[in-house]
Structure formats: structure tokens, C-alpha cells
Design a protein around this motif. Sequence first.
Motif, PDB file in Angstrom:
ATOM      1  N   TYR A  33       0.860  -1.178   0.000  1.00 15.95           N
ATOM      2  CA  TYR A  33       0.000   0.000   0.000  1.00 15.95           C
ATOM      3  C   TYR A  33       0.901   1.234   0.000  1.00 15.95           C
ATOM      4  CZ  TYR A  33       1.078   0.413   4.987  1.00 15.95           C
ATOM      5  OH  TYR A  33       1.735   0.548   6.176  1.00 15.95           O
ATOM      6  N   GLY A  34       0.321   2.356  -0.356  1.00 16.07           N
ATOM      7  CA  GLY A  34       1.142   3.557  -0.417  1.00 16.07           C
ATOM      8  C   GLY A  34       0.695   4.587   0.599  1.00 16.07           C
ATOM      9  N   THR A  35       1.637   5.272   1.200  1.00 17.03           N
ATOM     10  CA  THR A  35       1.274   6.428   2.020  1.00 17.03           C
ATOM     11  C   THR A  35       1.750   7.670   1.278  1.00 17.03           C
ATOM     12  OG1 THR A  35       3.349   6.256   3.234  1.00 17.03           O
ATOM     13  CG2 THR A  35       1.439   5.199   4.210  1.00 17.03           C
ATOM     14  N   LEU A  36       0.896   8.689   1.251  1.00 13.84           N
ATOM     15  CA  LEU A  36       1.212   9.894   0.477  1.00 13.84           C
ATOM     16  C   LEU A  36       2.446  10.613   1.012  1.00 13.84           C
ATOM     17  CD1 LEU A  36      -2.309  11.464  -0.206  1.00 13.84           C
ATOM     18  CD2 LEU A  36      -0.681  10.623  -1.906  1.00 13.84           C
ATOM     19  N   VAL A  37       3.296  11.017   0.100  1.00 10.58           N
ATOM     20  CA  VAL A  37       4.455  11.838   0.434  1.00 10.58           C
ATOM     21  C   VAL A  37       3.997  13.296   0.438  1.00 10.58           C
ATOM     22  CG1 VAL A  37       6.687  12.616  -0.469  1.00 10.58           C
ATOM     23  CG2 VAL A  37       6.048  10.210  -0.635  1.00 10.58           C
ATOM     24  N   GLU A  38       4.548  14.107   1.300  1.00 10.32           N
ATOM     25  CA  GLU A  38       4.254  15.548   1.320  1.00 10.32           C
ATOM     26  C   GLU A  38       4.562  16.124  -0.069  1.00 10.32           C
ATOM     27  OE1 GLU A  38       2.931  18.911   3.027  1.00 10.32           O
ATOM     28  OE2 GLU A  38       3.261  17.136   4.275  1.00 10.32           O
ATOM     29  N   PRO A  39       3.553  16.640  -0.788  1.00 11.22           N
ATOM     30  CA  PRO A  39       3.833  17.064  -2.170  1.00 11.22           C
ATOM     31  C   PRO A  39       4.542  18.416  -2.265  1.00 11.22           C
ATOM     32  CG  PRO A  39       1.513  17.359  -1.671  1.00 11.22           C
ATOM     33  CD  PRO A  39       2.152  16.810  -0.418  1.00 11.22           C
ATOM     34  N   GLU A  40       5.402  18.519  -3.251  1.00  6.31           N
ATOM     35  CA  GLU A  40       6.160  19.748  -3.491  1.00  6.31           C
ATOM     36  C   GLU A  40       5.237  20.801  -4.128  1.00  6.31           C
ATOM     37  OE1 GLU A  40      10.094  20.980  -6.024  1.00  6.31           O
ATOM     38  OE2 GLU A  40       9.633  18.839  -5.806  1.00  6.31           O
ATOM     39  N   PRO A  41       5.193  22.035  -3.584  1.00  3.58           N
ATOM     40  CA  PRO A  41       4.327  23.061  -4.176  1.00  3.58           C
ATOM     41  C   PRO A  41       4.613  23.232  -5.668  1.00  3.58           C
ATOM     42  CG  PRO A  41       5.146  23.812  -2.063  1.00  3.58           C
ATOM     43  CD  PRO A  41       5.854  22.521  -2.360  1.00  3.58           C
ATOM     44  N   GLY A  42       3.554  23.379  -6.452  1.00  2.00           N
ATOM     45  CA  GLY A  42       3.711  23.562  -7.892  1.00  2.00           C
ATOM     46  C   GLY A  42       3.637  22.270  -8.669  1.00  2.00           C
ATOM     47  N   SER A  43       3.882  21.135  -8.011  1.00  2.00           N
ATOM     48  CA  SER A  43       3.854  19.847  -8.719  1.00  2.00           C
ATOM     49  C   SER A  43       2.414  19.418  -8.984  1.00  2.00           C
ATOM     50  CB  SER A  43       4.554  18.775  -7.891  1.00  2.00           C
ATOM     51  OG  SER A  43       3.782  18.472  -6.741  1.00  2.00           O
ATOM     52  N   ASP A  44       2.258  18.469  -9.900  1.00  3.05           N
ATOM     53  CA  ASP A  44       0.920  17.953 -10.223  1.00  3.05           C
ATOM     54  C   ASP A  44       0.200  17.416  -8.982  1.00  3.05           C
ATOM     55  OD1 ASP A  44       2.640  15.760  -9.998  1.00  3.05           O
ATOM     56  OD2 ASP A  44       1.857  14.698 -11.751  1.00  3.05           O
TER      57      ASP A  44
END
Lengths: 282, 282
Positions: B216-227
Motif C-alpha cells: 500500500y502507499g502512504t502519500l508523500v508531502e507534495p512539493e508546491p507547484g507539482s501535479d
Amino acid sequence: MASTAKILVTNDDGIHSPGLRLLYEAVKELGRVYVLAPETPKSASGLGITLHKPLRIGKVKIWGDTMVYITNGTPSDVIYIAIEEFSPRFDVVVSGVNIGDNTSIQVILSSGTIGAAAQAALLGIPGIAFSADIDEASQLEEDRETWENMKRVIRAITSWVLEHGMPEGVDLISVNFPRKVRKDTKVKIAPAARIKFLQKVSVLYDPRGRKYYWLYGTLVEPEPGSDVYVVHVEKAIAITPLSLNVNVKEGEWAAVVENIKPMIQAAESALRAQTSATVSTA
Amino acid sequence: MASTAKILVTNDDGIHSPGLRLLYEAVKELGRVYVLAPETPKSASGLGITLHKPLRIGKVKIWGDTMVYITNGTPSDVIYIAIEEFSPRFDVVVSGVNIGDNTSIQVILSSGTIGAAAQAALLGIPGIAFSADIDEASQLEEDRETWENMKRVIRAITSWVLEHGMPEGVDLISVNFPRKVRKDTKVKIAPAARIKFLQKVSVLYDPRGRKYYWLYGTLVEPEPGSDVYVVHVEKAIAITPLSLNVNVKEGEWAAVVENIKPMIQAAESALRAQTSATVSTA
């Protein structure tokens, strides 16, 4: 040299492929080696991960007395299971030797052999994929000179990566061997061609007269210097450094943004232009 | 405007996904539309092509009176079969709407929805992949406002591509919708993040006490501006132009060649150093 390097060996042809044994033999003296591979062939699985069913691992003793682990998962699943089961940190993941070369972007993007190395790369582990331009596994076993020479090359490359890591700007390395590898076979760095095959469709009829289709590829004339050319025309070993960054190239980003702006405006206009009535009666 | 444009509609969730119907409804007035989709879900199939078994196509009338073609092949197979069966030349291939967003390179590289668009792109046909950040197909059917708004956006983007083609340097376009699409939802151009999930492995035991694994996957903190950030944090529509060129970037090629030279020398030395005796006793 890292004598205690942790090395994961996998493939996408399954544990009974002689390519897996070749790869294991090539790297077994470079560190602590773990072999975990799909129990059945998972060709063309790309970077697919199994999220919707349980995965198992089993053990078999093959190749004399070597303990090999098998799973019902894909080559990409292998990376995650190996990290859980064997070690939180591998120094390198080697994948292959694939029966059939993995030259050209068209083939690279669907290859399970490269998929495993790419999945490792996404986790920051150096990944190297090895593939050979052969049609059948038996060709690999029958040509002992090629077998031993491939081992030498695989050992040298894996050893080099263990010592130096991936070069800057490279996510993973794909190595493609020609049909025969001799003492004087050349080793060349070569970018991937865009396509290798023109896919064709045969239209056929079964014994009951019902139509079916069979896909096959005819080779495209390869561009000199490309991986396809190096392996198929020059009969040399192609080393192809790959990047997983499928975003538009940095230098072209600003121009693409400019070109796409009208598309974004068209999309926003389509949203904004609606009346409340349009929404409620939709 | 190309009123006789030839449009191929496909997906990787299979013909019973409401996302396919949504996509068909969105583009049906833009030209001659053909729908050919896998009969069963083929998620995570990437660019896989079926070379080792026969493929069939069948016809079903669904969505009122629309003739839809189904195949036992993958989304990538669909492209080749459609070219054989319907038209040697499509003006655009649209794929989706996928149940679940396809943000980040990690997800893009294994997505069948994007795989179909990428396969089209390899043949020089403009490909657009559409995906939505929803967990279940029913969410799409229940939120009529989002349904109609997605249609507006899909129609505007497809129409724009039919008129202007792909921007220079872009192979295909991936569009990711947030959970809800309202009249004031923003549309943003956004490069793909590298990873979206940290894959984890749950170790579990079946009723007979035997160990199994579930990924299963846990969400990574997304980089601002990325999709990932645009869709999940800003709840906006992300337009991501993609390039299939996985070669090392042009500007970095010379440096990479320089860095890899010692590896090539090591591989060649390993080959050349052997004595004839080594070969024959191998």
C-alpha cells in the motif's frame, strides 16, 4: 570496495530463466546477494505494482545449493518486498539478464526488467538492468563463451557502480548485450532510439471462422549511434544511461507553458461560461 | 475546425467504467468517434503490448444506443487494433477518465491510462490522458456537477489539441482532475512530481497462519507547484505536458559520457584480460 555490499538480484522472466542464474553467478562474490524473482514470467509488466491482492514469497533451492526466493508479484513488487524482508537498504539492484534486448524507448517503457531497476531508482537505490539480444533461453545456455563473457561484463559494471554510485543526472543504467559476446566485443555508451518496432496486426481466422488479431513487430531501420544500432548492427554491448524524468525538458518548459496557455484559457472559459441553469439541468 | 476529425476513446478501467462514458460524451460531437476499450480493468498495465496470445474484439451496445468495441488486450494493444480495424489515421487518442489520479512520475510510468496515450504518441498521434482523484466510480456518477464540468474541460482541451496539435517538445498531455470540479475550479499547468507514494508493505497472516504481504502507499508531502500538489492540496485541475524521452538530458549527455567512460573501460578490460585458456575452460 564494499565487501559487505547488499545486492538484490531479480528479473521479469521468472526464476527458471538461465538469465537469472547468469546474473547471480556474475555478482555473487561482490557482496551479500539476495535473489527474489517472480515465480512465473512477468514480461511487459513495466513498473506495475500489485495493490489489490496479497503477495507471497516462497523459497526454492536451485542451481546446486543456492537459496532463491520467489513471489507471485511483479518485478516492481520485488523491490518493496525485498526491502521489507531482507534489508532496509540495498547498495544496488540488478535485474535480468532478460531474454531479448530492451533497446529503444518504446521497449524500455514497457520492460519489466528495466521496471525493477527503475522502481529501485525511484527509491534512490542504484539500479542496473541487463538484457541480451537472444530469442530463446537455450541460446544463452548453449554458448558458454558468451555466458562467461557476459558474467565478466556484468561483474565489472556492478562492481563499478558499487564503488562509484550512479553518475550525476542518471537514474539507472540499462545494458544490452548482442547475440554473441566475444573477447573483442566493443562496449559503447548509446542513447535509446525512440522506437524499435513498427507494430503490425495480423488478422486471422480461427477454426470456427471467427476473426482474431495477433500483434507483432517489424524492426525499424535503426539510427546510427542509438542503442538499437549498437546492439543489432554493430553487435556491440550498449550501455544506456536513463533518466526517469518524463517532464518536458527544463530548457523547453517556458516555451511549452507559453504554448499551452491558450489551452488552459479555453478550459477555464468552458468552466466559467456556464450559467447556474446549465449546471442544475445538467 | 476539423469536423471530420477521427477520435479514438479508450481507457484502462474497462468498458463498464463511468469514466469511459464521461469521456465519450465529452468528445462525441468533435468528430467521428470510435470507442475501443479493454473488457476488464487493466490498471497498472503501463505500455504493455500483448505479443504472445490472440486478441479479439467484440461489440456491445451500451449507454443507450452507442456501439462500443471491447478487447481482451491492454490499452496499448487498443491503439494498434483500432488503427487496423477502424482507421489508419486518428487525429487524437483520448484515454480515461481514470478512476484515481495519475499524478507523479512514479504513477505515470505504470499507468495504463497514460500508457495508451503514450503508445499513440510513439506513433505520432496526439494523445491525451484524463484522470480524476476519486476512489470509486460511483463518486463520479453521483456528483453531476463535477461530471458536467469535467465534460466541459475535456471537450475544450481535446478541441484545442485537434485544432493546434501538440505543442513543440510535448509528446502527450496528462490531465488530472481534483475530487470536485466547480465553476470556479482553477486550471494549472504543473510538472509531475517524482514520487507520490512511499510504498509500504503490510505483513499479515492468513487463517492457516501463513505469512503474506500487502502493498500500500502512504502519500508523500507534495512539493508546491507539482501535479500532486495542484490536485491534492490546491484542488485544481493539473495539466501536465509529458515527454517520452527517457535519455539523459541533452545538456548533461557530455558530462555523463565522461563519467561513464571508466565504467566502459572496466567492462572492456574484463573482456580483453581473459586468456584463451580462461575461455575454453569456462
